[in-house]
Design an enzyme around this catalytic site. Structure first.
Site, mmCIF file in Angstrom:
data_model
loop_
_atom_site.group_PDB
_atom_site.id
_atom_site.type_symbol
_atom_site.label_atom_id
_atom_site.label_comp_id
_atom_site.label_asym_id
_atom_site.label_seq_id
_atom_site.Cartn_x
_atom_site.Cartn_y
_atom_site.Cartn_z
ATOM 1 N N ILE A 82 44.059 15.945 39.778
ATOM 2 C CA ILE A 82 44.640 16.964 38.902
ATOM 3 C C ILE A 82 46.114 16.705 38.662
ATOM 4 C CG2 ILE A 82 45.152 18.612 40.773
ATOM 5 C CD1 ILE A 82 44.005 19.315 37.125
ATOM 6 N N GLY A 300 36.168 19.663 40.774
ATOM 7 C CA GLY A 300 36.959 20.886 40.854
ATOM 8 C C GLY A 300 38.413 20.587 40.560
ATOM 9 N N GLU A 301 39.297 21.326 41.205
ATOM 10 C CA GLU A 301 40.753 21.171 41.079
ATOM 11 C C GLU A 301 41.281 21.573 39.707
ATOM 12 O OE1 GLU A 301 41.960 17.174 41.988
ATOM 13 O OE2 GLU A 301 40.865 17.104 43.884
ATOM 14 N N GLY A 302 40.408 21.941 38.772
ATOM 15 C CA GLY A 302 40.834 22.196 37.402
ATOM 16 C C GLY A 302 40.861 20.941 36.558
#
Length: 334
Positions: A82, A300-302
């Site tokens: 990210i 995940g993590e954006g």
């Protein structure tokens, strides 16, 4: 009505109607959210909420719990995926400790939303108290309030928390009325035997639940601190008419909770991608959501938000800069 104005503008660009596909719908949505036919995306932010889960101690994850705090430090040191994508696309990244089982040094650039050092295991009882759940929503709102005051009008959300696919899967199961088997996936990389164990544990947790179908009660019982803070943040961003970028399975589960609190949030949300986590496609279908990307991500993590952001910029740019048939002196179809 601004939606009608936007449609007229988009249809009159130098192209066949609908030729830019989903970008046309995206441009119209962004303009409607921001309340203008000439939208600008300002000071984009991405917030990663991090927390630990008691359910992780039951053997539902392939990674140990300490990976949560190790990854938080990796975020702060700029070494995660990210970080790379946010740097590439000039997105401001903020990391918030919603409840990591660790005491971080005070001088770190880490947002403080800490509720406790991880939730309790929801196998036999609630993950958190109703007071903690309410504080999560308030903490998420507070994060967005500060960011919005900086002139941000587009915000994405990510998460880090070993075990959080379990919380997301159970919330999806309970709120959508679906069997656990349809909602769970391999998370951080479970093998077949571990996946069956995860399913059995979560089915037992659901069987042990004697509460109501109320979304607040379900969130407190099965949720994670980072998931609930994300829910509060999404609600606050939508209330401020910001463009809300929804990441993968965990973030979509948080959005599901938010949508049960405020159904109107759907109009403010851009679903960035369909992840490789098994339940995500079904959850998107439950929400009648059309994701922008399908890259097989499950990090995940954006990360999906950061990768999709250039598409939002393209949608806004064609709306603002592309010629019309009249301005380009091009004959439109009769």
């Amino acid at each position: 009505m601004i939606a009608e104005e936007l449609k007229k503008l988009i249809d009159n660009k130098t192209k066949p109607i609908g030729a830019l596909g989903m970008l046309e719908a995206l441009a119209s949505q962004i303009g409607s959210i921001l309340g203008t036919t000439t939208p600008q995306l300002l000071n984009p932010h991405l917030v990663v909420f991090a927390a630990d889960h008691g359910i992780a101690m039951e053997g539902v994850s392939a990674f140990p719990q300490e990976v949560t705090r190790q990854m938080v430090l990796n975020f702060l040191n700029g070494g995660a995926a990210i970080n790379v994508f946010c740097r590439q696309h000039d997105i401001h990244l903020q990391v918030v400790d919603a409840g990591v089982n660790y005491d971080f040094e005070r001088n770190l650039p880490l947002g403080d939303g800490k509720i406790a050092k991880g939730t309790a295991s929801f196998l036999q009882g609630p993950a958190m108290t109703s007071e903690q759940a309410e504080q999560c929503l308030l903490n998420g709102k507070a994060v967005v309030d500060v960011i919005a005051a900086k002139g941000c009008n587009v915000i994405g959300f990510g998460e880090m928390g070993i075990g959080n696919t379990s919380s997301a899967a159970v919330l999806m199961s309970k709120l959508c009325g679906l069997p656990i088997a349809d909602c769970i996936g391999r998370g951080t990389g479970l093998n077949d035997e571990q996946l069956l164990r995860k399913q059995a544990i979560l089915e037992q947790a659901v069987a042990n639940y004697t509460g109501t179908a109320n979304v607040f009660e379900l969130m407190a019982y099965f949720g994670g601190f980072e998931l609930l803070e994300m829910t509060g943040a999404m609600l606050a961003a939508a209330e401020k008419n910001m463009v809300v970028l929804v990441d993968g399975f965990i973030a979509t589960a948080a959005f599901l909770c938010a949508s049960r609190i405020d159904p109107e949030i759907k109009h403010k949300a851009v679903f960035c991608h369909e992840s490789n986590e098994k339940g995500h496609r079904l959850l998107l279908a439950q929400l009648d959501a059309k994701p922008l990307l399908g890259l097989g991500l499950r990090l995940g993590e954006g990360t999906g938000c950061a990768l999709a952001y250039p598409l939002l910029k393209s949608a806004v740019n064609f709306l603002n800069e592309m010629a019309s048939f009249e301005s380009a002196s091009i004959t439109n179809k009769s």
